[in-house]
Design a protein around this motif. Sequence first.
Motif, PDB file in Angstrom:
ATOM      1  N   VAL A 168       0.732  -1.163  -0.041  1.00  0.00           N
ATOM      2  CA  VAL A 168      -0.142  -0.122   0.119  1.00  0.00           C
ATOM      3  C   VAL A 168       0.848   1.260   0.086  1.00  0.00           C
ATOM      4  CG1 VAL A 168      -1.726   1.330   1.094  1.00  0.00           C
ATOM      5  CG2 VAL A 168      -1.730  -1.158   1.272  1.00  0.00           C
ATOM      6  N   SER A 169       0.669   2.250  -0.716  1.00  0.00           N
ATOM      7  CA  SER A 169       1.465   3.407  -0.839  1.00  0.00           C
ATOM      8  C   SER A 169       1.562   4.168   0.274  1.00  0.00           C
ATOM      9  CB  SER A 169       0.947   4.092  -2.154  1.00  0.00           C
ATOM     10  OG  SER A 169      -0.302   4.806  -1.939  1.00  0.00           O
ATOM     11  N   THR A 170       2.248   5.040   0.582  1.00  0.00           N
ATOM     12  CA  THR A 170       2.418   5.773   1.787  1.00  0.00           C
ATOM     13  C   THR A 170       1.299   7.056   1.482  1.00  0.00           C
ATOM     14  OG1 THR A 170       4.672   5.755   1.811  1.00  0.00           O
ATOM     15  CG2 THR A 170       3.761   7.585   2.753  1.00  0.00           C
ATOM     16  N   GLN A 171       0.740   7.437   0.172  1.00  0.00           N
ATOM     17  CA  GLN A 171      -0.173   8.340   0.088  1.00  0.00           C
ATOM     18  C   GLN A 171      -1.533   7.722   0.530  1.00  0.00           C
ATOM     19  OE1 GLN A 171      -0.490   9.799  -3.950  1.00  0.00           O
ATOM     20  NE2 GLN A 171      -2.469  11.207  -3.412  1.00  0.00           N
ATOM     21  N   THR A 172      -1.921   6.463  -0.009  1.00  0.00           N
ATOM     22  CA  THR A 172      -3.027   5.795   0.326  1.00  0.00           C
ATOM     23  C   THR A 172      -3.225   5.486   1.999  1.00  0.00           C
ATOM     24  OG1 THR A 172      -2.789   4.830  -1.883  1.00  0.00           O
ATOM     25  CG2 THR A 172      -4.251   3.549   0.107  1.00  0.00           C
ATOM     26  N   THR A 173      -1.989   5.322   2.444  1.00  0.00           N
ATOM     27  CA  THR A 173      -2.004   4.985   3.920  1.00  0.00           C
ATOM     28  C   THR A 173      -2.354   6.327   4.968  1.00  0.00           C
ATOM     29  OG1 THR A 173      -0.294   3.323   3.743  1.00  0.00           O
ATOM     30  CG2 THR A 173      -0.652   4.431   5.997  1.00  0.00           C
ATOM     31  N   GLY A 174      -1.675   7.319   4.374  1.00  0.00           N
ATOM     32  CA  GLY A 174      -2.071   8.595   4.935  1.00  0.00           C
ATOM     33  C   GLY A 174      -3.385   9.305   4.790  1.00  0.00           C
ATOM     34  N   GLU A 175      -4.006   8.905   3.534  1.00  0.00           N
ATOM     35  CA  GLU A 175      -5.414   9.049   2.976  1.00  0.00           C
ATOM     36  C   GLU A 175      -6.355   8.665   4.054  1.00  0.00           C
ATOM     37  OE1 GLU A 175      -5.789   9.083  -1.179  1.00  0.00           O
ATOM     38  OE2 GLU A 175      -4.632  10.975  -1.455  1.00  0.00           O
ATOM     39  N   VAL A 176      -6.022   7.202   4.363  1.00  0.00           N
ATOM     40  CA  VAL A 176      -6.836   6.603   5.227  1.00  0.00           C
ATOM     41  C   VAL A 176      -6.953   6.881   6.585  1.00  0.00           C
ATOM     42  CG1 VAL A 176      -7.342   4.056   6.123  1.00  0.00           C
ATOM     43  CG2 VAL A 176      -7.082   4.598   3.575  1.00  0.00           C
ATOM     44  N   MET A 177      -5.646   7.088   6.925  1.00  0.00           N
ATOM     45  CA  MET A 177      -5.428   7.647   8.476  1.00  0.00           C
ATOM     46  C   MET A 177      -6.154   8.920   8.728  1.00  0.00           C
ATOM     47  SD  MET A 177      -2.058   7.993  10.700  1.00  0.00           S
ATOM     48  CE  MET A 177      -1.330   6.287  10.173  1.00  0.00           C
ATOM     49  N   TRP A 178      -5.919   9.785   7.748  1.00  0.00           N
ATOM     50  CA  TRP A 178      -6.243  11.400   8.153  1.00  0.00           C
ATOM     51  C   TRP A 178      -7.738  11.499   7.565  1.00  0.00           C
ATOM     52  CZ3 TRP A 178      -4.066  12.828  12.206  1.00  0.00           C
ATOM     53  CH2 TRP A 178      -2.750  12.331  12.225  1.00  0.00           C
ATOM     54  N   SER A 179      -8.489  10.451   7.098  1.00  0.00           N
ATOM     55  CA  SER A 179      -9.732  10.868   6.615  1.00  0.00           C
ATOM     56  C   SER A 179     -10.781  11.083   7.755  1.00  0.00           C
ATOM     57  CB  SER A 179     -10.219  10.043   5.734  1.00  0.00           C
ATOM     58  OG  SER A 179      -9.713  10.286   4.279  1.00  0.00           O
ATOM     59  N   ASP A 180     -11.723  11.697   7.692  1.00  0.00           N
ATOM     60  CA  ASP A 180     -12.678  12.094   8.721  1.00  0.00           C
ATOM     61  C   ASP A 180     -14.112  11.979   8.312  1.00  0.00           C
ATOM     62  OD1 ASP A 180     -10.795  12.710  10.817  1.00  0.00           O
ATOM     63  OD2 ASP A 180     -10.564  14.686   9.945  1.00  0.00           O
ATOM     64  N   PRO A 181     -14.984  11.695   9.011  1.00  0.00           N
ATOM     65  CA  PRO A 181     -16.475  11.546   8.922  1.00  0.00           C
ATOM     66  C   PRO A 181     -16.879  12.933   8.648  1.00  0.00           C
ATOM     67  CG  PRO A 181     -16.056  11.432  11.141  1.00  0.00           C
ATOM     68  CD  PRO A 181     -14.875  11.174  10.485  1.00  0.00           C
ATOM     69  N   LEU A 182     -17.775  12.969   7.443  1.00  0.00           N
ATOM     70  CA  LEU A 182     -18.662  14.234   7.292  1.00  0.00           C
ATOM     71  C   LEU A 182     -19.874  14.308   8.258  1.00  0.00           C
ATOM     72  CD1 LEU A 182     -18.576  16.750   5.163  1.00  0.00           C
ATOM     73  CD2 LEU A 182     -20.018  15.306   3.778  1.00  0.00           C
ATOM     74  N   ARG A 183     -19.700  15.557   8.818  1.00  0.00           N
ATOM     75  CA  ARG A 183     -20.864  15.934   9.626  1.00  0.00           C
ATOM     76  C   ARG A 183     -21.908  16.384   8.898  1.00  0.00           C
ATOM     77  NH1 ARG A 183     -16.613  18.373  13.181  1.00  0.00           N
ATOM     78  NH2 ARG A 183     -17.167  20.395  12.434  1.00  0.00           N
ATOM     79  N   ALA A 224      -6.275  14.473   2.883  1.00  0.00           N
ATOM     80  CA  ALA A 224      -7.034  13.556   2.710  1.00  0.00           C
ATOM     81  C   ALA A 224      -8.351  14.058   2.450  1.00  0.00           C
ATOM     82  CB  ALA A 224      -7.146  12.634   4.224  1.00  0.00           C
ATOM     83  N   TYR A 225      -9.502  13.270   3.052  1.00  0.00           N
ATOM     84  CA  TYR A 225     -10.817  13.251   2.623  1.00  0.00           C
ATOM     85  C   TYR A 225     -11.908  13.313   3.945  1.00  0.00           C
ATOM     86  CZ  TYR A 225      -9.212  12.585  -2.005  1.00  0.00           C
ATOM     87  OH  TYR A 225      -8.386  12.663  -3.303  1.00  0.00           O
ATOM     88  N   LEU A 226     -13.217  13.783   3.586  1.00  0.00           N
ATOM     89  CA  LEU A 226     -14.223  13.853   4.546  1.00  0.00           C
ATOM     90  C   LEU A 226     -15.090  12.510   3.934  1.00  0.00           C
ATOM     91  CD1 LEU A 226     -14.868  17.561   5.377  1.00  0.00           C
ATOM     92  CD2 LEU A 226     -13.625  15.849   6.844  1.00  0.00           C
ATOM     93  N   PHE A 227     -15.730  11.747   4.552  1.00  0.00           N
ATOM     94  CA  PHE A 227     -16.541  10.623   4.052  1.00  0.00           C
ATOM     95  C   PHE A 227     -18.048  10.833   4.564  1.00  0.00           C
ATOM     96  CE2 PHE A 227     -14.228   8.844   7.409  1.00  0.00           C
ATOM     97  CZ  PHE A 227     -15.077   8.232   8.316  1.00  0.00           C
ATOM     98  N   SER A 228     -18.956  10.591   3.677  1.00  0.00           N
ATOM     99  CA  SER A 228     -20.301  10.557   4.044  1.00  0.00           C
ATOM    100  C   SER A 228     -20.759   9.413   4.712  1.00  0.00           C
ATOM    101  CB  SER A 228     -21.271  10.964   2.939  1.00  0.00           C
ATOM    102  OG  SER A 228     -21.148   9.921   1.999  1.00  0.00           O
ATOM    103  N   ARG A 229     -21.924   9.624   5.388  1.00  0.00           N
ATOM    104  CA  ARG A 229     -22.498   8.218   5.756  1.00  0.00           C
ATOM    105  C   ARG A 229     -22.799   7.471   4.805  1.00  0.00           C
ATOM    106  NH1 ARG A 229     -27.581   7.141   5.768  1.00  0.00           N
ATOM    107  NH2 ARG A 229     -28.331   9.404   5.689  1.00  0.00           N
ATOM    108  N   GLN A 230     -23.206   7.702   3.559  1.00  0.00           N
ATOM    109  CA  GLN A 230     -23.283   6.847   2.480  1.00  0.00           C
ATOM    110  C   GLN A 230     -22.024   6.127   1.922  1.00  0.00           C
ATOM    111  OE1 GLN A 230     -24.541  10.013   2.442  1.00  0.00           O
ATOM    112  NE2 GLN A 230     -26.769   9.742   2.788  1.00  0.00           N
TER     113      GLN A 230
END
Length: 118
Positions: free
Chosen positions: A3-18, A45-51
């Motif tokens: 797994v790339s370092t970028q992918t790992t970082g994006e997973v680790m630092w992504s947060d739920p979207l309120r 990274a990203y914010l992710f929705s409930r969906q």
Amino acid sequence: AVVSTQTTGEVMWSDPLREDELDSSTKETVKDSGGFVPNHRRGTAYLFSRQALESFLKRNKLSHVIRAHEVKQAGFQVQQNGKLLTVFSSSGYCGGTNQAACVLADRNKIRTIRIDTS
């Protein structure tokens, strides 16, 4: 698999979207992007929705996601229809007043435990 370092970082630092963060423009972007928008809180990274979470759980045959790397005042927080649990195990982080918590997963049950560090 590597797994790339970028992918790992994006997973680790992504947060739920309120839900309270969603203006009409953000709602449209979330809808068009499969439930993801850039994470403006962290600047990475990203914010992710409930969906997006529900789709991930279904695709991977999981019931919940337990995550860390986001300070929670009570040491933990349940979000996104109870399917997402954020746990933060460091009390008083960076001089703050947050509490600490941990998770016990046993026999198909998940329990959060606040840790008294006073």
